[in-house]
Design an enzyme around this catalytic site. Structure first.
Site, short mmCIF file in Angstrom:
data_model
loop_
_atom_site.label_atom_id
_atom_site.label_comp_id
_atom_site.label_asym_id
_atom_site.label_seq_id
_atom_site.Cartn_x
_atom_site.Cartn_y
_atom_site.Cartn_z
N HIS A 173 -0.10 -0.43 -0.89
CA HIS A 173 -1.43 -0.32 -0.82
C HIS A 173 -1.79 0.56 0.31
O HIS A 173 -2.94 -0.01 0.99
CB HIS A 173 -2.40 -1.29 -1.26
CG HIS A 173 -3.50 -1.08 -2.16
ND1 HIS A 173 -4.48 -0.38 -1.17
CD2 HIS A 173 -3.66 -1.08 -3.33
CE1 HIS A 173 -5.43 -0.25 -2.21
NE2 HIS A 173 -5.15 -0.59 -3.57
N GLU A 273 -0.87 5.48 -2.24
CA GLU A 273 -0.10 4.40 -2.28
C GLU A 273 1.11 5.14 -3.00
O GLU A 273 1.27 5.53 -4.31
CB GLU A 273 -0.78 3.52 -3.51
CG GLU A 273 -2.03 2.96 -2.90
CD GLU A 273 -2.73 2.33 -4.02
OE1 GLU A 273 -2.21 1.45 -4.80
OE2 GLU A 273 -3.81 2.53 -4.16
#
Length: 313
Positions: A173, A273
């Protein structure tokens, strides 16, 4: 060049640096590579919390949380190799499991090499009953963070220590500082259609404004949470003209998907991501070549490499 133990967010952390770059890793927080500073321009590349309180408000949008498996699993369950997996239902409002089960664990420090500079951290599932309860495989994740010139190289190796194949999907992330004048450059042609639970329907659509992505887009004011199929060009770039730098984020071939997330679109953040498999891949009845669904044979290891490169005007 050095690797030094420091305090960061009231936790034991490690600062890895050379003359150009300083990176900070938090082993206790999922081995999060939480800061990358370009020392020549004194610019923080990633979204990094200033206080522990700020960090606790929303841990997932700081640094590079490791997602294993990445994103959402529909109904927190899937079947693989005649076995049913029941994951923690940690997002009940959408009835999904999200973000996996390694980003909030303490990883051990395996190796420090100041002269390179480089450090290795590791997590073994057999030491965490809560992982084994939902994902009954003995696996090891080893992460190496190394600085080479103006690059930070992040290498993650996943080893199946067990006697049966195990499903394997990983992502990060990775959340960047993205001020209003910044631009994202990304080569994308198709994105996944998502339902109201942010799960892929199995259909892809062509991106009408792909030239805006490849030519540089500010994303200003745009609330985005979309999943894109990677092309052969597995590099995203961010230009920050006020600091006179360009950041390239390059991935190895085992990564197959991008997720772009901007929250409200007005928070000066951009999560870029990279995933090895698409959201909910184990439940999609589609070819592996499309979803990126993968597994690891017993005693085998898979390697995933990502590179952050800083170029200056």
């Amino acid at each position: 060049m050095s690797v030094k133990k420091i305090q960061f967010l009231d936790e034991e952390a490690y600062a890895i640096e050379n003359d150009e770059i300083k990176a900070i890793v938090l082993p206790s927080q999922g081995s999060n590579l939480i800061s990358i500073v370009d020392k020549k321009t004194n610019t923080e590349i990633l979204r990094t919390p200033k206080t522990r309180v700020e960090y606790e408000t929303r841990r997932m949008v700081f640094g590079t949380p490791v997602l294993f498996p990445p994103n959402r699993i529909e109904d927190a369950t899937f079947e693989y190799n005649s076995r049913k997996y029941e994951l923690e239902m940690n997002r009940p409002k959408e009835n999904v499991h999200i973000h996996g089960f390694v980003h909030d664990k303490e990883w051990s420090v395996l190796e420090i090499e100041e002269t390179i500079p480089r450090m290795k951290t590791q997590l073994r599932s057999a030491e965490h009953p809560d992982i084994l309860n939902q994902f009954p495989h003995d696996f090891t994740i080893t992460m190496t963070i190394e600085i080479e010139g103006n690059e930070v190289i992040q290498t993650t190796e996943i080893t199946n220590n067990g006697e049966s194949p195990m499903p394997c999907g990983i992502g990060y992330h990775t959340t960047f500082q993205f001020p209003s004048e910044a631009k994202l450059f990304l080569d994308v042609q198709e994105k996944w259609l998502l339902n109201e639970r942010h799960l892929p329907t199995g259909e892809l659509e062509n991106i009408a404004n792909r030239k805006e992505f490849s030519g540089g887009t500010s994303l200003s004011g745009m609330a985005i949470d979309d999943v894109f199929l990677m092309t052969e060009n597995k590099t995203a770039a961010i230009e920050r003209p006020e600091q006179g730098i360009k950041i390239s984020y390059s991935l190895s071939d085992d990564f197959t998907q991008w997720v772009l997330f901007t929250a409200s679109g007005n928070e000066n953040l951009l999560a870029v991501e990279p995933y090895s498999w698409v959201t909910n891949a184990p439940n999609l009845k589609l070819p592996r070549t499309l979803t990126g669904f993968d597994d690891i044979k017993p005693k085998d290891t898979k390697e995933y490499v990502s590179r952050f490169k800083v170029e200056r005007d």
